[in-house]
Write an enzyme that holds these catalytic residues in place. Sequence first.
Site, PDB file in Angstrom:
ATOM      1  N   SER A 123      71.991 -26.723   5.429  1.00 29.39           N
ATOM      2  CA  SER A 123      70.994 -27.023   6.345  1.00 29.39           C
ATOM      3  C   SER A 123      70.767 -26.305   7.549  1.00 29.39           C
ATOM      4  CB  SER A 123      71.119 -28.593   6.579  1.00 29.39           C
ATOM      5  OG  SER A 123      70.019 -29.092   7.628  1.00 29.39           O
ATOM      6  N   TYR A 143      75.922 -35.802   9.073  1.00 27.25           N
ATOM      7  CA  TYR A 143      75.093 -34.695   8.266  1.00 27.25           C
ATOM      8  C   TYR A 143      75.359 -33.547   8.799  1.00 27.25           C
ATOM      9  CZ  TYR A 143      71.000 -33.105   5.701  1.00 27.25           C
ATOM     10  OH  TYR A 143      70.257 -32.207   4.728  1.00 27.25           O
TER      11      TYR A 143
END
Length: 275
Positions: free
Chosen positions: A140, A153
């Site tokens: 990401s 995350y």
Amino acid sequence: MGKLEGKVAVITGAASGMGAATARLFVSEGARVLVTDMNETKGQEVAEELGPNGEFKKVDVSREEDVATAVDQVISNWGQLDVIFNNAGFGGARGPIESISEDDFDLTVDVLLKGVFFGMKHAAPVMKQQGSGSIISTASVAGLQAGESPHLYTATKAAVIHLTKSVALELGQQGIRVNAICPGVVATPLAHGPLDEERRQKFRDRFGRHQPIGRVGETDDIAQAALFLASDDSTFITGTAMVVDGGAYAGRPWHRQSELMTGQGPIKLYRPEGR
Ligand code: NAD
């Protein structure tokens, strides 16, 4: 002839979002795909849609045995493994650092990092024997820049990028390429939750305005990047973290720069004294 004619792929998290879009694109390009996911109902639906070149297997990527048996299944059914797309994910633990429990930490790391590690670990020996293969993992832009996503995350996606580079260095000489994709904001249930079409459109409008390219990502944007990395169009590319984010990681969109400068008068060329 399709770009993946004769190839076999395993995709994790393929019941929804980017994984499902990639499964559809891979099959349309000639591949056979093992659709894997924890969500059995949706995973079966995607595999059925793919026809004879799609199969489903229930896999929880945080369980090593599940990932190992998925690799075994494609080898026993189709005799080869050319691509593994380690894509399954979720938002993970949220909130201030002191509020995160050890259990939530473990679950987040187990899915987002260990799941990718298991995919690499079990694909590598098969691909080594073949002398070829492409390992792709979904990281990401949150793994490149903090402040966009929850702590764990962000940390696990950064780890996926570094693991990708490290494993690429090990496997390069054996014909195996290892790359990551770093999506920006993409309209999937992970990003916007389970919304109806009207509210999905509102999400697109709201977040699209903040992207330099003027829209949010769609699942096909990521599927196309995965296709490139899976195919022989990218045989000299390994160890990369390919950013697919409409320009968000490049910096602040131009219209927001202009907004910030409002009130400072017209933007003039800066001239050093004496010129
Ligand atoms: P999605 O929710 O549409 O799909 C994720 C899929 O992963 C779901 O089908 C879910 O059931 C599955 N999954 C979750 N935990 C699993 C587990 N333990 N084992 C097996 N399957 C599991 O979301 P998406 O946006 O398509 O997410 C795909 C990947 O993209 C994720 O790794 C996510 O972190 C990453 N990502 C998403 C965005 C975004 O804006 N949507 C941005 C950057 C990165």
